[in-house]
Design a protein around this motif. Structure first.
Motif, PDB file in Angstrom:
ATOM      1  N   SER A  50       0.730  -1.215  -0.077  1.00  0.00           N
ATOM      2  CA  SER A  50      -0.085   0.009  -0.107  1.00  0.00           C
ATOM      3  C   SER A  50       0.802   1.237   0.041  1.00  0.00           C
ATOM      4  O   SER A  50       0.535   2.424  -0.122  1.00  0.00           O
ATOM      5  N   LYS A  51       2.388   1.000   0.352  1.00  0.00           N
ATOM      6  CA  LYS A  51       3.079   2.393   0.340  1.00  0.00           C
ATOM      7  C   LYS A  51       4.519   2.111  -0.044  1.00  0.00           C
ATOM      8  O   LYS A  51       4.636   0.573   0.014  1.00  0.00           O
ATOM      9  N   LYS A  52       5.317   2.753  -0.360  1.00  0.00           N
ATOM     10  CA  LYS A  52       6.596   2.535  -0.770  1.00  0.00           C
ATOM     11  C   LYS A  52       7.498   3.578  -0.564  1.00  0.00           C
ATOM     12  O   LYS A  52       7.163   4.764  -0.146  1.00  0.00           O
ATOM     13  N   LEU A  53       8.776   3.367  -0.303  1.00  0.00           N
ATOM     14  CA  LEU A  53       9.744   4.426   0.266  1.00  0.00           C
ATOM     15  C   LEU A  53      10.587   4.781  -1.095  1.00  0.00           C
ATOM     16  O   LEU A  53      11.125   3.929  -2.025  1.00  0.00           O
ATOM     17  N   CYS A  54      10.564   6.032  -1.420  1.00  0.00           N
ATOM     18  CA  CYS A  54      11.341   6.674  -2.619  1.00  0.00           C
ATOM     19  C   CYS A  54      12.344   7.992  -1.721  1.00  0.00           C
ATOM     20  O   CYS A  54      12.231   8.291  -0.802  1.00  0.00           O
TER      21      CYS A  54
ATOM     22  N   SER B 205      12.352   2.701  -5.896  1.00  0.00           N
ATOM     23  CA  SER B 205      11.702   2.368  -4.785  1.00  0.00           C
ATOM     24  C   SER B 205      11.633   1.041  -4.163  1.00  0.00           C
ATOM     25  O   SER B 205      11.895   0.217  -5.012  1.00  0.00           O
ATOM     26  N   LYS B 206      11.394   1.259  -2.760  1.00  0.00           N
ATOM     27  CA  LYS B 206      11.410  -0.109  -2.118  1.00  0.00           C
ATOM     28  C   LYS B 206       9.732  -0.081  -1.258  1.00  0.00           C
ATOM     29  O   LYS B 206       9.415   0.679  -0.799  1.00  0.00           O
ATOM     30  N   GLN B 207       9.372  -1.443  -1.445  1.00  0.00           N
ATOM     31  CA  GLN B 207       7.963  -1.475  -1.096  1.00  0.00           C
ATOM     32  C   GLN B 207       8.185  -2.434   0.217  1.00  0.00           C
ATOM     33  O   GLN B 207       8.951  -3.372   0.085  1.00  0.00           O
ATOM     34  N   GLY B 208       7.455  -2.092   1.371  1.00  0.00           N
ATOM     35  CA  GLY B 208       7.450  -2.960   2.635  1.00  0.00           C
ATOM     36  C   GLY B 208       6.535  -4.273   2.468  1.00  0.00           C
ATOM     37  O   GLY B 208       5.893  -4.452   1.351  1.00  0.00           O
ATOM     38  N   LYS B 209       6.812  -5.211   3.376  1.00  0.00           N
ATOM     39  CA  LYS B 209       6.185  -6.356   3.287  1.00  0.00           C
ATOM     40  C   LYS B 209       4.650  -6.221   3.783  1.00  0.00           C
ATOM     41  O   LYS B 209       4.386  -5.123   4.538  1.00  0.00           O
ATOM     42  N   GLU B 210       3.885  -6.811   3.047  1.00  0.00           N
ATOM     43  CA  GLU B 210       2.492  -6.841   3.361  1.00  0.00           C
ATOM     44  C   GLU B 210       1.920  -8.555   3.322  1.00  0.00           C
ATOM     45  O   GLU B 210       2.263  -9.143   2.553  1.00  0.00           O
ATOM     46  N   ASP B 211       1.116  -8.510   4.557  1.00  0.00           N
ATOM     47  CA  ASP B 211       0.455  -9.980   4.952  1.00  0.00           C
ATOM     48  C   ASP B 211       2.064 -10.951   4.669  1.00  0.00           C
ATOM     49  O   ASP B 211       2.895 -10.934   5.172  1.00  0.00           O
ATOM     50  N   ASP B 212       1.868 -12.153   3.811  1.00  0.00           N
ATOM     51  CA  ASP B 212       2.757 -13.062   3.784  1.00  0.00           C
ATOM     52  C   ASP B 212       3.689 -12.850   2.308  1.00  0.00           C
ATOM     53  O   ASP B 212       4.457 -13.765   2.000  1.00  0.00           O
ATOM     54  N   SER B 213       3.517 -11.769   1.963  1.00  0.00           N
ATOM     55  CA  SER B 213       4.288 -11.323   0.477  1.00  0.00           C
ATOM     56  C   SER B 213       5.589 -10.970   0.873  1.00  0.00           C
ATOM     57  O   SER B 213       5.928 -10.482   2.009  1.00  0.00           O
TER      58      SER B 213
ATOM     59  N   GLU C 280       9.126  -8.819   0.384  1.00  0.00           N
ATOM     60  CA  GLU C 280       9.553  -7.171   0.173  1.00  0.00           C
ATOM     61  C   GLU C 280      10.017  -7.173  -1.455  1.00  0.00           C
ATOM     62  O   GLU C 280      10.864  -7.920  -1.778  1.00  0.00           O
ATOM     63  N   PHE C 281       9.425  -6.209  -2.151  1.00  0.00           N
ATOM     64  CA  PHE C 281       9.595  -6.062  -3.543  1.00  0.00           C
ATOM     65  C   PHE C 281      10.293  -4.618  -3.693  1.00  0.00           C
ATOM     66  O   PHE C 281       9.943  -3.808  -3.015  1.00  0.00           O
ATOM     67  N   TRP C 282      11.257  -4.428  -4.519  1.00  0.00           N
ATOM     68  CA  TRP C 282      11.871  -3.220  -4.970  1.00  0.00           C
ATOM     69  C   TRP C 282      11.493  -2.899  -6.540  1.00  0.00           C
ATOM     70  O   TRP C 282      11.302  -3.971  -7.206  1.00  0.00           O
ATOM     71  N   ALA C 283      11.597  -1.492  -6.799  1.00  0.00           N
ATOM     72  CA  ALA C 283      11.290  -1.405  -8.196  1.00  0.00           C
ATOM     73  C   ALA C 283      12.416  -0.826  -8.705  1.00  0.00           C
ATOM     74  O   ALA C 283      13.184   0.025  -8.298  1.00  0.00           O
ATOM     75  N   GLY C 284      13.002  -1.253  -9.905  1.00  0.00           N
ATOM     76  CA  GLY C 284      14.135  -0.628 -10.691  1.00  0.00           C
ATOM     77  C   GLY C 284      14.160  -1.138 -11.963  1.00  0.00           C
ATOM     78  O   GLY C 284      13.117  -1.975 -12.670  1.00  0.00           O
ATOM     79  N   SER C 285      15.324  -0.663 -12.845  1.00  0.00           N
ATOM     80  CA  SER C 285      15.631  -1.156 -14.041  1.00  0.00           C
ATOM     81  C   SER C 285      17.058  -1.886 -14.161  1.00  0.00           C
ATOM     82  O   SER C 285      18.023  -1.219 -13.409  1.00  0.00           O
ATOM     83  N   VAL C 286      17.020  -2.723 -15.044  1.00  0.00           N
ATOM     84  CA  VAL C 286      18.245  -3.395 -15.460  1.00  0.00           C
ATOM     85  C   VAL C 286      19.317  -2.515 -15.909  1.00  0.00           C
ATOM     86  O   VAL C 286      18.888  -2.098 -16.991  1.00  0.00           O
ATOM     87  N   TYR C 287      20.530  -2.490 -15.481  1.00  0.00           N
ATOM     88  CA  TYR C 287      21.714  -1.727 -16.330  1.00  0.00           C
ATOM     89  C   TYR C 287      22.536  -2.737 -16.956  1.00  0.00           C
ATOM     90  O   TYR C 287      22.693  -3.813 -16.513  1.00  0.00           O
ATOM     91  N   GLY C 288      22.640  -2.441 -18.292  1.00  0.00           N
ATOM     92  CA  GLY C 288      23.434  -3.337 -19.179  1.00  0.00           C
ATOM     93  C   GLY C 288      23.619  -2.605 -20.398  1.00  0.00           C
ATOM     94  O   GLY C 288      23.250  -1.436 -20.712  1.00  0.00           O
ATOM     95  N   GLU C 289      24.477  -3.241 -21.228  1.00  0.00           N
ATOM     96  CA  GLU C 289      25.010  -2.651 -22.638  1.00  0.00           C
ATOM     97  C   GLU C 289      23.969  -1.858 -23.526  1.00  0.00           C
ATOM     98  O   GLU C 289      24.039  -0.956 -24.221  1.00  0.00           O
ATOM     99  N   GLN C 290      22.759  -3.070 -23.661  1.00  0.00           N
ATOM    100  CA  GLN C 290      21.701  -2.582 -24.589  1.00  0.00           C
ATOM    101  C   GLN C 290      20.845  -1.302 -23.897  1.00  0.00           C
ATOM    102  O   GLN C 290      20.259  -0.574 -24.564  1.00  0.00           O
ATOM    103  N   TYR C 291      21.284  -0.852 -22.629  1.00  0.00           N
ATOM    104  CA  TYR C 291      20.638   0.273 -22.023  1.00  0.00           C
ATOM    105  C   TYR C 291      21.648   1.515 -21.912  1.00  0.00           C
ATOM    106  O   TYR C 291      21.247   2.265 -21.015  1.00  0.00           O
ATOM    107  N   GLU C 292      22.696   1.425 -22.438  1.00  0.00           N
ATOM    108  CA  GLU C 292      23.670   2.348 -22.213  1.00  0.00           C
ATOM    109  C   GLU C 292      23.388   4.022 -22.254  1.00  0.00           C
ATOM    110  O   GLU C 292      23.569   4.557 -21.653  1.00  0.00           O
ATOM    111  N   ASP C 293      22.346   4.111 -23.368  1.00  0.00           N
ATOM    112  CA  ASP C 293      21.931   5.351 -23.675  1.00  0.00           C
ATOM    113  C   ASP C 293      20.805   5.812 -23.178  1.00  0.00           C
ATOM    114  O   ASP C 293      20.186   6.960 -23.490  1.00  0.00           O
ATOM    115  N   HIS C 294      20.054   4.781 -22.868  1.00  0.00           N
ATOM    116  CA  HIS C 294      18.762   5.140 -22.121  1.00  0.00           C
ATOM    117  C   HIS C 294      18.312   4.233 -21.015  1.00  0.00           C
ATOM    118  O   HIS C 294      18.866   3.327 -20.982  1.00  0.00           O
ATOM    119  N   MET C 295      17.070   4.696 -20.381  1.00  0.00           N
ATOM    120  CA  MET C 295      16.666   3.787 -19.368  1.00  0.00           C
ATOM    121  C   MET C 295      16.061   2.638 -19.851  1.00  0.00           C
ATOM    122  O   MET C 295      15.243   2.641 -20.744  1.00  0.00           O
TER     123      MET C 295
END
Length: 125
Positions: free
Chosen positions: A31-35, A73-81, A83-98
Motif C-alpha cells: 500500500s506504500k513505498k519508500l522513495c 523505490s522499495k515496497q514494504g512487506k504486506e501479509d505473507d508477501s 519485500e519488492f523493490w522497483a528498478g531497471s536493469v543496467y546493461g549494454e543495451q540500455y547504455e544510452d537510455h533507461m
C-alpha cells in the motif's frame, strides 16, 4: 463480404479499442513505498543480482545473476508477501537510455552503492 464477416470484424475492432474491459485485475504488492522523492524517479541505489529471477507477470522484470539494477523505490512487506523493490536493469543495451522498470524480490539482490536515502513514503497506485 457477407454481413456476418462485417460483424466479426466490427466486434474485433471494438475489443481492440476497449482493452480495459478485458484487463486482468492484479492485487497490489504493497500500500506504500519508500522513495527518494515524491515521484519515485530518482535512483536510490545500485544493486547486484545474486541469482536469476524470471518475472511472473508484466509488473516484474527478469534479472540475471550478476546484473546491476538501478533501484527507484522499495515496497514494504504486506501479509505473507515478500519485500519488492522497483528498478531497471543496467546493461549494454540500455547504455544510452533507461531500461524497463519493474519489480523484483529484494532478497535476490545486494545493494552495492546507496546514492540517497529513501525517506519519502508514497502511497502506491
Amino acid at each position: 463480404m457477407t454481413r456476418r464477416v462485417y460483424l466479426v470484424v466490427l466486434l474485433l475492432c471494438l475489443r481492440l479499442m476497449c482493452p480495459l474491459v478485458t484487463g486482468i485485475f492484479m492485487d497490489k504488492l504493497a500500500s506504500k513505498k519508500l522513495c527518494a522523492d515524491d515521484d519515485c524517479v530518482y535512483t536510490i541505489s545500485l544493486a547486484r543480482a545474486e541469482e536469476d529471477y524470471n518475472a511472473p507477470d508484466c509488473r516484474f522484470i527478469n534479472i540475471k545473476k550478476g546484473q546491476l539494477i538501478y533501484v527507484y523505490s522499495k515496497q514494504g512487506k504486506e501479509d505473507d508477501s515478500g519485500e519488492f523493490w522497483a528498478g531497471s536493469v543496467y546493461g549494454e543495451q540500455y547504455e544510452d537510455h533507461m531500461g524497463t522498470v519493474g519489480y523484483f524480490p529484494s532478497s535476490l539482490v545486494s545493494e552495492q552503492h546507496v546514492y540517497q536515502e529513501a525517506n519519502k513514503t508514497v502511497p502506491t497506485t
